[in-house]
Design a protein around this motif. Sequence first.
Motif, PDB file in Angstrom:
ATOM      1  N   GLN A 109      -3.454 -11.568 -25.234  1.00 21.25           N
ATOM      2  CA  GLN A 109      -3.873 -12.462 -23.313  1.00 21.25           C
ATOM      3  C   GLN A 109      -5.444 -11.669 -23.628  1.00 21.25           C
ATOM      4  N   THR A 110      -6.734 -12.622 -24.284  1.00 18.88           N
ATOM      5  CA  THR A 110      -8.008 -12.451 -23.520  1.00 18.88           C
ATOM      6  C   THR A 110      -7.767 -12.253 -22.473  1.00 18.88           C
ATOM      7  N   GLN A 111      -8.879 -10.973 -22.453  1.00 21.48           N
ATOM      8  CA  GLN A 111      -9.300  -9.686 -21.693  1.00 21.48           C
ATOM      9  C   GLN A 111     -10.738 -10.555 -20.390  1.00 21.48           C
ATOM     10  N   LYS A 112     -10.277 -10.950 -19.160  1.00 20.01           N
ATOM     11  CA  LYS A 112     -12.016 -11.504 -18.562  1.00 20.01           C
ATOM     12  C   LYS A 112     -13.108 -10.386 -18.076  1.00 20.01           C
ATOM     13  N   SER A 113     -13.912 -10.973 -18.693  1.00 19.14           N
ATOM     14  CA  SER A 113     -14.967  -9.171 -19.094  1.00 19.14           C
ATOM     15  C   SER A 113     -16.298 -10.261 -17.758  1.00 19.14           C
ATOM     16  N   GLU A 114     -16.524  -8.968 -16.191  1.00 21.00           N
ATOM     17  CA  GLU A 114     -17.101  -9.022 -15.752  1.00 21.00           C
ATOM     18  C   GLU A 114     -17.955  -9.325 -16.292  1.00 21.00           C
ATOM     19  N   ILE A 115     -19.439 -10.185 -15.708  1.00 14.40           N
ATOM     20  CA  ILE A 115     -20.557 -10.230 -16.426  1.00 14.40           C
ATOM     21  C   ILE A 115     -21.803  -9.738 -15.376  1.00 14.40           C
ATOM     22  N   VAL A 116     -22.260  -8.583 -15.643  1.00 18.43           N
ATOM     23  CA  VAL A 116     -23.391  -7.887 -14.968  1.00 18.43           C
ATOM     24  C   VAL A 116     -24.582  -8.120 -15.116  1.00 18.43           C
ATOM     25  N   ILE A 117     -25.248  -8.599 -13.613  1.00 18.05           N
ATOM     26  CA  ILE A 117     -26.112  -8.729 -13.772  1.00 18.05           C
ATOM     27  C   ILE A 117     -26.896  -8.010 -13.086  1.00 18.05           C
ATOM     28  N   PRO A 118     -28.363  -7.541 -13.945  1.00 16.75           N
ATOM     29  CA  PRO A 118     -28.655  -6.496 -13.481  1.00 16.75           C
ATOM     30  C   PRO A 118     -29.741  -6.438 -11.998  1.00 16.75           C
ATOM     31  N   GLU A 119     -30.094  -5.718 -11.020  1.00 16.76           N
ATOM     32  CA  GLU A 119     -30.593  -5.931  -9.916  1.00 16.76           C
ATOM     33  C   GLU A 119     -32.092  -6.226 -10.162  1.00 16.76           C
ATOM     34  N   GLU A 120     -32.512  -6.890  -8.929  1.00 11.08           N
ATOM     35  CA  GLU A 120     -33.563  -6.914  -9.312  1.00 11.08           C
ATOM     36  C   GLU A 120     -35.431  -6.652  -9.508  1.00 11.08           C
ATOM     37  N   VAL A 121     -34.853  -5.303  -8.385  1.00  5.72           N
ATOM     38  CA  VAL A 121     -35.493  -3.879  -7.787  1.00  5.72           C
ATOM     39  C   VAL A 121     -35.716  -2.755  -9.958  1.00  5.72           C
ATOM     40  N   ASP A 122     -34.994  -3.651  -9.616  1.00  5.14           N
ATOM     41  CA  ASP A 122     -34.249  -2.655 -11.033  1.00  5.14           C
ATOM     42  C   ASP A 122     -34.892  -3.481 -12.757  1.00  5.14           C
ATOM     43  N   VAL A 123     -35.137  -4.828 -12.538  1.00  8.18           N
ATOM     44  CA  VAL A 123     -35.696  -5.346 -13.470  1.00  8.18           C
ATOM     45  C   VAL A 123     -37.029  -4.907 -13.613  1.00  8.18           C
ATOM     46  N   MET A 124     -38.029  -5.008 -12.081  1.00 11.14           N
ATOM     47  CA  MET A 124     -39.005  -5.463 -11.928  1.00 11.14           C
ATOM     48  C   MET A 124     -40.002  -3.739 -12.186  1.00 11.14           C
ATOM     49  N   SER A 125     -39.368  -3.086 -11.949  1.00  7.97           N
ATOM     50  CA  SER A 125     -39.306  -1.102 -12.784  1.00  7.97           C
ATOM     51  C   SER A 125     -39.162  -1.493 -14.066  1.00  7.97           C
ATOM     52  N   LEU A 126     -38.006  -2.310 -14.736  1.00  5.10           N
ATOM     53  CA  LEU A 126     -37.875  -2.247 -15.833  1.00  5.10           C
ATOM     54  C   LEU A 126     -39.285  -2.397 -16.872  1.00  5.10           C
ATOM     55  N   LEU A 127     -40.143  -3.193 -15.898  1.00  5.42           N
ATOM     56  CA  LEU A 127     -41.015  -4.627 -17.204  1.00  5.42           C
ATOM     57  C   LEU A 127     -42.017  -3.852 -16.727  1.00  5.42           C
ATOM     58  N   ALA A 128     -42.668  -2.670 -15.766  1.00  7.65           N
ATOM     59  CA  ALA A 128     -43.265  -2.219 -14.918  1.00  7.65           C
ATOM     60  C   ALA A 128     -43.580  -1.035 -16.104  1.00  7.65           C
ATOM     61  N   THR A 129     -42.499  -0.235 -16.573  1.00  5.67           N
ATOM     62  CA  THR A 129     -41.737   0.769 -17.840  1.00  5.67           C
ATOM     63  C   THR A 129     -42.444   0.755 -19.199  1.00  5.67           C
ATOM     64  N   VAL A 130     -41.994  -1.029 -19.835  1.00  3.99           N
ATOM     65  CA  VAL A 130     -42.033  -1.115 -21.038  1.00  3.99           C
ATOM     66  C   VAL A 130     -43.369  -1.421 -20.774  1.00  3.99           C
ATOM     67  N   ARG A 131     -44.877  -1.363 -20.030  1.00  2.00           N
ATOM     68  CA  ARG A 131     -45.513  -2.574 -20.279  1.00  2.00           C
ATOM     69  C   ARG A 131     -46.318  -1.228 -21.398  1.00  2.00           C
ATOM     70  N   GLY A 132     -46.592  -2.494 -21.876  1.00  2.00           N
ATOM     71  CA  GLY A 132     -47.083  -1.428 -23.300  1.00  2.00           C
ATOM     72  C   GLY A 132     -47.093  -1.121 -24.010  1.00  2.00           C
ATOM     73  N   SER A 133     -45.467  -0.608 -24.227  1.00  2.00           N
ATOM     74  CA  SER A 133     -44.588   0.075 -25.191  1.00  2.00           C
ATOM     75  C   SER A 133     -44.077  -0.743 -26.623  1.00  2.00           C
ATOM     76  N   ASP A 134     -43.777  -0.588 -27.301  1.00  2.00           N
ATOM     77  CA  ASP A 134     -43.569  -1.342 -28.500  1.00  2.00           C
ATOM     78  C   ASP A 134     -42.678  -2.812 -28.517  1.00  2.00           C
ATOM     79  N   ILE A 135     -41.350  -2.466 -27.139  1.00  2.00           N
ATOM     80  CA  ILE A 135     -40.872  -3.367 -26.905  1.00  2.00           C
ATOM     81  C   ILE A 135     -41.258  -3.948 -25.105  1.00  2.00           C
TER      82      ILE A 135
END
Length: 344
Positions: A147-173
């Motif tokens: 039987q297939t296992q239903k995986s939970e969709i994990v959605i990043p919190e907005e505050v984490d995404v905004m912090s991530l975008l600031a962190t990677v600014r100017g980097s190779d990613i």
Amino acid sequence: MIMDKLPSGSWRARVLIGENKYKTFSGKDKKDVQLRAAQFEAERKMDKPDDPYAGMTVGEAMERYVEAKKNTLSPSSYREFTRIRLSNLSALRNVKLADLTQEQVQLAISAESADHSPKTVRCMHGLLSSTLKMFRPDMTLHTKLPQTQKSEIVIPEEVDVMSLLATVRGSDIDAAVHLGALCGMRMSEILGLRWSKVDFDAKTIHICAAKVRGTNNKATMKLPKSRAGDRTIRMLPAVEAALRRAYQPGAEFVTTLTERTVRKHYQHALELCCGKHYTFHALRHYAASVMILLNIPVKYIADYLGHETEDMVNRVYGHIMRDKKDEIFARLEEYYDNVLKNPS
């Protein structure tokens, strides 16, 4: 041979004589019908002693199937099927194709289920089933799969995404993360994005190719998964800024990093900004959730993300849309409560 009991109570036996063509035997006596069909089947085999697949093993058949389909399979599917035929279903590999039974298939699949995920086991069974359709079309599998296992969709919190975008600014990613989080692009689409498909004047991005791992883990270019995958999207100002920061004259691809390197640097950036773990694909889920919360029609969300139908969006993100509907209904309920309590 396929046996069926008809609504009238009679029995019917069908013997495959060609592609989707059967010789049919019927009658009220099951054993008689079965005997006549078996005799016909035996006579056909005697008439065709030069069956080219008579001595072929299951392992050889899977190899021939994979190689025959090589140019029609995606590089990742070809890589996965090659891995399966070499590493899995070892209990069946040396069994003669003509001697293979449903019981042997079930035992082999059950054994693989002990060490592999349901999705992986289903992929193994899919390869075996497709192989039999090509080389032994008279055998239809009725295997009980895990039987297939239903995986939970994990959605990043907005505050984490905004912090991530600031962190990677100017980097190779920098560009890769912006394209994932704000454009909902798949990793393979980001790796395969050429600068020639980025139009800074029109402020658009044409997504029409993907870079995936093929055999021997070598990077291979391929077309999108479906026609809907070939799409043109508008650049958000933040995405344009990230792309301009990443632009290098003469470069062919937006990023020259490998998938492994992007994921490694991405996880390091997450540790720095929020100390959490989100898969890179979770950025795509974040992009979709924002559009849902903004009440953007599902049709446009599917088009933006490159899904062929709206059904995929409904299935993957249905729980978010249900939450949004509850919120809208609560607002509607509050509105009418106020109106009815204070009639003009």
